[in-house]
Design an enzyme around this catalytic site. Structure first.
Site, PDB file in Angstrom:
ATOM      1  N   ASP A  56       0.787  -1.244   0.000  1.00 44.29           N
ATOM      2  CA  ASP A  56       0.000   0.000   0.000  1.00 44.29           C
ATOM      3  C   ASP A  56       0.821   1.298   0.000  1.00 44.29           C
ATOM      4  OD1 ASP A  56      -1.932  -1.941   0.251  1.00 44.29           O
ATOM      5  OD2 ASP A  56      -2.863  -1.144   2.052  1.00 44.29           O
TER       6      ASP A  56
ATOM      7  N   ASP B  54      -4.701  -0.707  -1.616  1.00 41.26           N
ATOM      8  CA  ASP B  54      -5.991  -0.531  -0.963  1.00 41.26           C
ATOM      9  C   ASP B  54      -6.885   0.109  -2.037  1.00 41.26           C
ATOM     10  OD1 ASP B  54      -7.133  -0.951   1.600  1.00 41.26           O
ATOM     11  OD2 ASP B  54      -6.948   1.161   2.144  1.00 41.26           O
TER      12      ASP B  54
ATOM     13  N   HIS C 128     -10.720   1.057  -2.554  1.00 35.87           N
ATOM     14  CA  HIS C 128     -12.095   1.113  -2.029  1.00 35.87           C
ATOM     15  C   HIS C 128     -13.075   1.758  -2.993  1.00 35.87           C
ATOM     16  CE1 HIS C 128     -10.692  -0.146   1.875  1.00 35.87           C
ATOM     17  NE2 HIS C 128      -9.865   0.880   1.979  1.00 35.87           N
TER      18      HIS C 128
ATOM     19  N   HIS D 161     -10.395   7.259   1.848  1.00 39.22           N
ATOM     20  CA  HIS D 161      -9.036   7.110   1.304  1.00 39.22           C
ATOM     21  C   HIS D 161      -9.011   6.021   0.248  1.00 39.22           C
ATOM     22  CE1 HIS D 161      -9.355   4.010   4.389  1.00 39.22           C
ATOM     23  NE2 HIS D 161      -8.523   3.306   3.634  1.00 39.22           N
TER      24      HIS D 161
ATOM     25  N   LYS E 252      -7.125  -4.729  -3.118  1.00 37.86           N
ATOM     26  CA  LYS E 252      -8.000  -5.230  -2.062  1.00 37.86           C
ATOM     27  C   LYS E 252      -9.208  -4.336  -1.919  1.00 37.86           C
ATOM     28  CE  LYS E 252      -4.790  -3.998   0.618  1.00 37.86           C
ATOM     29  NZ  LYS E 252      -4.253  -3.550   1.907  1.00 37.86           N
TER      30      LYS E 252
ATOM     31  N   CYS F 146      -2.165  -2.739   7.577  1.00 44.80           N
ATOM     32  CA  CYS F 146      -2.006  -3.651   6.435  1.00 44.80           C
ATOM     33  C   CYS F 146      -0.702  -4.433   6.471  1.00 44.80           C
ATOM     34  CB  CYS F 146      -2.203  -2.899   5.125  1.00 44.80           C
ATOM     35  SG  CYS F 146      -3.942  -2.427   4.932  1.00 44.80           S
TER      36      CYS F 146
HETATM   37  C1  VGL Z   1      -4.721   0.811   5.826  1.00 44.46           C
HETATM   38  C2  VGL Z   1      -6.085   1.929   7.276  1.00 44.46           C
HETATM   39  C3  VGL Z   1      -7.135   1.787   6.408  1.00 44.46           C
HETATM   40  C4  VGL Z   1      -3.334   0.309   5.507  1.00 44.46           C
HETATM   41  C5  VGL Z   1      -5.759   0.660   4.944  1.00 44.46           C
HETATM   42  O1  VGL Z   1      -2.980   0.186   4.310  1.00 44.46           O
HETATM   43  O2  VGL Z   1      -2.580   0.021   6.462  1.00 44.46           O
HETATM   44  N1  VGL Z   1      -4.878   1.429   6.993  1.00 44.46           N
HETATM   45  N2  VGL Z   1      -6.959   1.162   5.240  1.00 44.46           N
HETATM   46 ZN    ZN Z   2      -8.406   1.206   3.640  1.00 45.00          ZN
END
Ligand code: VGL
Ligand code: ZN
Length: 194
Positions: free
Chosen positions: A14, A57, A59, A76, A99, A147
């Site tokens: 990420d 990540d 979404h 985010h 993801k 993550c």
């Molecule tokens: C993550 C918070 C929310 C990460 C992803 O990549 O660690 N943290 N979504």
């Molecule tokens: Zn996230």
């Protein structure tokens, strides 16, 4: 620098603008500092023929992962936005595992979770690694306490000897000490913290 070979994969977790860029919506303090370090690891890995795999990540605009929809996080890494893109300085040369594309979430690169039923399902990460004969992982990226932590715990459950690059990770630290506690949990799960 970790040691790499054809049976080792570097997993880059990420390293996206929303986490790694100071104007990202869920900026992880010091996130941009890990990018040059990770690039050096990527170069070393590729030079020995090791696989580099990236997670992202990814979404939808509304998901129970977000505060506005009942979760805990600011919006985010919304699909196809600047925030979801990899940091511009990251060298990307290898498969990318996204993801949460279908509104599922969870933090591990290996699995996604249905936010309503809580059921988990595998992503393609394990298959990619097994198909290439990968036996050992080196993990870096963001964020240590979410993550990175969950990806490393899953890697250990799946039996991969795993090294975490301490200098090339950063924590959200919603509570002070979360990053340190995450390192402890990874160590207890048998990961090497290098
Ligand atoms: C993550 C918070 C929310 C990460 C992803 O990549 O660690 N943290 N979504
Ligand atoms: Zn996230």
């Amino acid at each position: 620098m970790a040691r790499y070979d054809e049976r080792t994969a570097l997993v880059v977790v990420d390293v996206q603008n929303d986490f790694a860029h100071p104007s990202g919506s869920l900026y992880v303090r010091g996130g941009e500092e890990v990018v040059p370090l990770i690039d050096r690891e990527i170069e070393a890995a590729l030079a020995t023929g090791a696989l580099v795999v990236y997670t992202q990540d990814w979404h939808p605009p509304s998901t129970p992962h977000f505060q506005k929809d009942g979760g805990i996080w600011p919006v985010h890494c919304v699909q196809d936005t600047w925030g979801a893109a990899f940091h511009p300085d990251l060298r990307v040369e290898g498969p990318v595992v996204r993801k949460g594309a279908d509104g599922r979430d969870g933090y591990s690169g290996f699995s996604v979770r249905d936010p309503r039923s809580g059921e988990t399902e595998a992503t393609e990460l394990e298959r990619i690694l097994r198909e290439r004969g990968v036996e050992r992982l080196v993990v870096c990226g963001l964020a240590t306490d979410y993550c990175v932590l969950e990806t490393v715990l899953d890697a250990r459950r799946l039996g991969f000897p795993t090294t975490v690059l301490r200098e090339a990770i950063r924590a959200v630290d919603l509570q002070p000490g979360d990053g340190e506690r995450a390192l402890e949990r990874m160590r207890e799960a048998g990961a090497e913290i290098a």
